[in-house]
Design a protein around this motif. Sequence first.
Motif, PDB file in Angstrom:
ATOM      1  N   VAL A  45       0.793  -1.091   0.073  1.00 27.35           N
ATOM      2  CA  VAL A  45      -0.044   0.159   0.024  1.00 27.35           C
ATOM      3  C   VAL A  45       0.789   1.258  -0.001  1.00 27.35           C
ATOM      4  CG1 VAL A  45      -1.854   1.307   1.254  1.00 27.35           C
ATOM      5  CG2 VAL A  45      -1.849  -1.157   1.032  1.00 27.35           C
ATOM      6  N   SER A  46       1.750   1.262   1.054  1.00 24.91           N
ATOM      7  CA  SER A  46       2.921   2.542   0.787  1.00 24.91           C
ATOM      8  C   SER A  46       3.614   2.646  -0.384  1.00 24.91           C
ATOM      9  CB  SER A  46       3.649   2.237   2.016  1.00 24.91           C
ATOM     10  OG  SER A  46       4.620   3.195   2.289  1.00 24.91           O
ATOM     11  N   MET A  47       4.117   1.406  -1.032  1.00 20.59           N
ATOM     12  CA  MET A  47       4.804   1.721  -2.310  1.00 20.59           C
ATOM     13  C   MET A  47       3.708   2.289  -3.542  1.00 20.59           C
ATOM     14  SD  MET A  47       4.624  -0.041  -5.371  1.00 20.59           S
ATOM     15  CE  MET A  47       4.095  -1.798  -5.242  1.00 20.59           C
ATOM     16  N   THR A  48       2.595   2.063  -3.324  1.00 20.42           N
ATOM     17  CA  THR A  48       1.777   2.818  -4.436  1.00 20.42           C
ATOM     18  C   THR A  48       1.567   4.398  -4.248  1.00 20.42           C
ATOM     19  OG1 THR A  48      -0.349   2.552  -3.128  1.00 20.42           O
ATOM     20  CG2 THR A  48       0.265   0.745  -4.356  1.00 20.42           C
ATOM     21  N   ALA A  49       2.543   4.974  -3.181  1.00 21.76           N
ATOM     22  CA  ALA A  49       2.274   6.391  -3.180  1.00 21.76           C
ATOM     23  C   ALA A  49       3.582   6.946  -3.457  1.00 21.76           C
ATOM     24  CB  ALA A  49       2.177   6.512  -1.680  1.00 21.76           C
TER      25      ALA A  49
END
Length: 364
Positions: A45-49
């Motif tokens: 989820v963090s990587m998508t930011a």
Amino acid sequence: MSATGSRGGHADDQGTGGHRPAREGIDEITILWISEGMSCDGDTVSMTASAQPAIEDVVNGRIPGLPKVNLHNKVLSPAVGGEQFLAPFRAAARGELEPFILVIEGSIPNENINGDGYWTSFGNDPETGEPVPLNRWIDLLAPRAWAVVAAGTCATYGGIHAMAGNPTGCMGLADYLGWDFRSAGGLPIVNVPGCPIQPENFMETLTWVLYHAAGSAPPPPLDSMLRPQWLFGKTVHEGCDRGSYYEQADFARDYNSPKCQVKIGCWGPVVNCNVPKRGWMGGVGGCPNVGGICIACTMPGFPDKFMPFMDQPPGGSLSSMLIRPYGAAIRRLRAITNRTANKEPKWHHNRDVLTSGYDPRYRP
């Protein structure tokens, strides 16, 4: 999307005279991302930011010089799930898909102590119908992978699930595969810790690995804990906006203060992390930047060595006591200089005489 690609020589090929020979780059590569370790999927989820670069730009070929990338991640996959999603993983396990990068998210449980069950699994065995433990996938895929990347503190060092008292015997990927593990591309495990990962930290590291695969960059430089050196070579304190308050022995007493938070639980002076300088999303945020303390989530000893989180670190009392007389003197001297610097020169006036000291001696 194609599941196969061309493959060049290994990253550790050595030529004569200590020179590395030219290596044919990889034109197309697959990323197999398994997040079935003991985790919360927060790293995905963090990587998508990430925006520099964005995962969309990498997958869509917008980054010059990268190989074509085929990504298989359960959050981002267009597959409907089930066997359709598992197909490339099964192909890689059979040796029918290469080259690929294996990304593991989540800590690795000890399946030797699972009794009659299993701790975590990824898909079912098509012959028996029984769940396939994550560890079995790692055993099959890691030796075949061109590179192996651990995403997040759980995968790198065990994280929350590996803390004292856990029943699963969890560990990091390097603990499971061995710290001397080398991938089919000749690379050690690439650890990108964080709970969760800082988005750009991960994507920047992945992009470096991809450039290396393309033959246009050297292997990413890693420290002794297999973290990217350029990201984790400095401490939180060295990049913290609050660091000058520490130098002046001006410490926060509560979480509403903008001052140094060492005395209220911050471990920043000894933690390898770049979040205060980089921010979290779009350069904004990051624990100390928004009033939070650093709890050392990028460190191998997290969380056990840094608990209880809100207590002053053991060394904080001594270091703050030693710096107090120096800091108090510096703070007062700077205050005096600050008052002087905040005054205009006396020759700024509207009288009929020049008092600036202007004296053109070179004129006759």
